[in-house]
Design an enzyme around this catalytic site. Structure first.
Site, PDB file in Angstrom:
ATOM      1  N   LYS A  90       0.508  -1.108   0.341  1.00 54.18           N
ATOM      2  CA  LYS A  90      -0.017  -0.447  -0.180  1.00 54.18           C
ATOM      3  C   LYS A  90       0.663   0.954   0.193  1.00 54.18           C
ATOM      4  CE  LYS A  90      -3.790   2.013   0.365  1.00 54.18           C
ATOM      5  NZ  LYS A  90      -3.400   3.045  -0.958  1.00 54.18           N
ATOM      6  N   LYS A 114       5.440   3.379   8.295  1.00 58.19           N
ATOM      7  CA  LYS A 114       4.575   3.652   8.504  1.00 58.19           C
ATOM      8  C   LYS A 114       3.370   3.459   8.340  1.00 58.19           C
ATOM      9  CE  LYS A 114       3.858   7.368   5.822  1.00 58.19           C
ATOM     10  NZ  LYS A 114       3.698   8.397   4.483  1.00 58.19           N
ATOM     11  N   LYS A 126       5.479   1.746  -3.369  1.00 56.92           N
ATOM     12  CA  LYS A 126       4.931   3.026  -3.669  1.00 56.92           C
ATOM     13  C   LYS A 126       5.780   3.307  -5.499  1.00 56.92           C
ATOM     14  CE  LYS A 126       4.842   6.805  -1.848  1.00 56.92           C
ATOM     15  NZ  LYS A 126       4.248   7.829  -0.753  1.00 56.92           N
ATOM     16  N   ASP A 166       0.042  10.380  -3.858  1.00 57.83           N
ATOM     17  CA  ASP A 166       1.500  11.166  -3.624  1.00 57.83           C
ATOM     18  C   ASP A 166       1.577  12.420  -4.512  1.00 57.83           C
ATOM     19  OD1 ASP A 166       2.882  10.469  -1.603  1.00 57.83           O
ATOM     20  OD2 ASP A 166       4.342  11.399  -2.997  1.00 57.83           O
ATOM     21  N   ASN A 241      -2.040  19.424  -0.955  1.00 57.07           N
ATOM     22  CA  ASN A 241      -3.593  19.108  -0.313  1.00 57.07           C
ATOM     23  C   ASN A 241      -3.041  18.420   1.528  1.00 57.07           C
ATOM     24  OD1 ASN A 241      -3.622  15.972   0.430  1.00 57.07           O
ATOM     25  ND2 ASN A 241      -6.072  16.467  -0.353  1.00 57.07           N
TER      26      ASN A 241
HETATM   27  N1  GLU Z   1       0.875   9.187  -0.363  1.00 52.35           N
HETATM   28  C1  GLU Z   1       0.759   9.430   0.885  1.00 52.35           C
HETATM   29  C2  GLU Z   1       1.527   8.250   1.489  1.00 52.35           C
HETATM   30  O1  GLU Z   1       2.762   9.020   1.895  1.00 52.35           O
HETATM   31  C3  GLU Z   1      -1.272   8.338   0.603  1.00 52.35           C
HETATM   32  C4  GLU Z   1      -0.675   6.666   0.414  1.00 52.35           C
HETATM   33  C5  GLU Z   1      -1.787   5.888   0.638  1.00 52.35           C
HETATM   34  O2  GLU Z   1      -2.668   6.650   0.936  1.00 52.35           O
HETATM   35  O3  GLU Z   1      -1.925   4.757   0.174  1.00 52.35           O
HETATM   36  O4  GLU Z   1       0.971   7.900   2.453  1.00 52.35           O
END
Ligand code: GLU
Length: 450
Positions: A90, A114, A126, A166, A241
């Site tokens: 994710k 995270k 990612k 992102d 955002n």
């Molecule tokens: N890009 C955001 C992050 O760094 C959201 C990632 C997501 O919602 O999967 O956490």
């Protein structure tokens, strides 16, 4: 430092010498978890850390698209499926011209810890592309997204890998990506992407979630220090955002965001960007204009604009670097310390260089909170979106917000407890790394070596 940890850091430095962002994040995380490795010799025996710094899978793909003038372009697409031990991969997709493997890898590594911190079953991933969305037409963006998904769709799925947005990827791009996925697969798998529009499976509060989550986390830190958020002044960066979400929540809570930044400089609004709906809405206007200039805000509202400068010299109560990686360098860190600022709350992924972060953490009385905890509300609400999608239910904004608040309280609490367990005191950076690491490590060990 534990000698095994030191050897793995050295190994990554050698192997990824041309990927400084990845080296930087590995160094930051592994040095924090050194006491855990001391306490768990079985991790060294299984050579767990070498496996953890190697993505399970990372691939590139060709993305070919045609511009409005009939000219063909070829970009590189990336997806890094870093660690799937605790759930489907994710993490977001970043479309920005500086994207290269080192950026995707660093973000995927951070994402693993995270996502673990959210307490929800999501692994780390990612992706993105070196495509530059600046100045592209709506039709060009759509064709690019369709081509991107045509290459990626076989390798993702609600139980495999769930991308999201992102930098450079917002609701509009997610819509085009989702539409193409549905067209290619002929199925309604709305759990395959998050950050979707509300009309087709998106979660209420997802657009605000990262900024709101950051403010809830800040509230926990202030509570710990016996202080109130009301009346606090905050320096933010960017005007995207995340900063928009911070401003909205600051408005609800009576705090004041006084700076924004862009590639052209920063603005200082002593009355607070967060003070009126008109100003908060103007962030969205600036973003949608594609001009990528913060000076527009100063021109519109008649406030100071400082060309070519960053906002870190401004005297405020709280610093929240909320724009991008490596935004705060040693010279800024020194300025922040000289200004006697107590709260340094990272929001963007790795916004501080390692030497600056080290310096700030050493300042007596300064509290430093790490981005992987502070910004985890975004991906956390993405996981809630996945839950709603699989239940075929829609939660109210209040339900999502209550979960988000609980999640952020929990992230702060487990970080505090993890640091205390290893005798580190109120150390939010080490605590977040240790708490995030523990769960992933345990899952990997229990699933056997592979
Ligand atoms: N890009 C955001 C992050 O760094 C959201 C990632 C997501 O919602 O999967 O956490």
């Amino acid at each position: 430092m534990n000698s095994y940890v030191a050897s793995v850091i050295e190994y990554v430095k050698q192997r990824h010498a041309n990927e400084p962002e990845f080296v930087q994040t590995v160094e930051e995380v592994l040095s924090s978890i050194s006491p855990v490795i001391d306490a768990h010799p079985e991790y060294e025996k299984a050579d767990l850390l070498k496996r953890m710094v190697e993505p399970e899978r990372m691939f590139t793909f060709r993305v070919v698209w045609c511009d409005d003038a009939g000219q063909w372009h070829t970009n590189i697409g990336y997806r890094c499926q870093f660690n799937g031990a605790i759930g489907p991969y994710k993490g977001g997709l970043r479309f920005q011209k500086n994207v290269y493997p080192g950026i995707i890898k660093f973000l995927g590594f951070e994402q693993t810890f995270k996502n673990s911190l959210t307490g929800l079953p999501i692994g780390g991933g990612k992706g993105g592309s070196d495509f530059d969305p600046a100045g592209k037409s709506e039709a060009e963006i759509m064709r690019f997204c369709q081509s991107f998904m045509t290459a990626l769709y076989r390798y993702i799925g609600p139980d495999i890998d769930v991308p999201a947005g992102d930098m450079g990827v917002g609701g509009r791009e997610i819509g085009y990506l989702f539409g193409q996925y549905r067209r290619l697969k002929g199925v309604w798998e709305n759990g395959v992407l998050t950050g979707k529009g509300f009309s087709y499976g998106g979660s209420l509060t997802r657009p605000e979630a990262t900024g709101y989550g950051a403010m809830y986390y800040l509230q926990e830190v202030l509570k710990h220090e016996g202080e109130d958020i009301k009346g606090k002044t905050i320096a933010c960066a960017g005007f995207g955002n995340v900063t928009w979400g911070i401003c909205k929540k600051a408005n609800h809570l009576g705090a004041k965001v006084v700076t924004l930044s862009g590639p052209d400089g920063y603005i200082y609004d002593p009355d607070g960007v967060s003070s009126s709906q008109e100003k908060i809405d103007y962030l969205v206007t600036m973003r949608n204009s594609g001009r990528n200039r913060v000076q527009d805000y100063a021109d519109k509202f008649g406030v100071e604009f400082h060309p070519g400068e960053k906002p870190w010299g401004v005297k405020v109560d709280v610093i929240m670097p909320s724009a991008m990686q490596n935004d705060v360098h040693m010279e800024h860190a020194k300025q922040i310390a000289a200004n006697g600022i107590k709260y340094y709350i990272e929001v963007a992924n790795m916004p501080t260089t390692n030497d600056a972060l080290q310096f700030l953490r050493e300042q007596p009385g300064m509290i430093v909170a790490p981005s992987k905890a502070v910004n985890a509300g975004g991906v956390g609400v993405s996981a809630l979106e996945m839950s709603q999608n699989s239940e075929r239910l829609v939660w109210t904004a209040e339900e999502v917000d209550a979960q988000l608040r609980k999640m952020m309280e929990n992230i702060h609490r487990v970080s505090v407890e993890a640091a205390e367990e290893y005798g580190l005191g109120y150390d939010l950076v080490s605590g977040a790394n240790i708490a995030g690491f523990k769960k992933v490590a345990e899952a990997m060990m229990e699933q056997g070596c592979f």
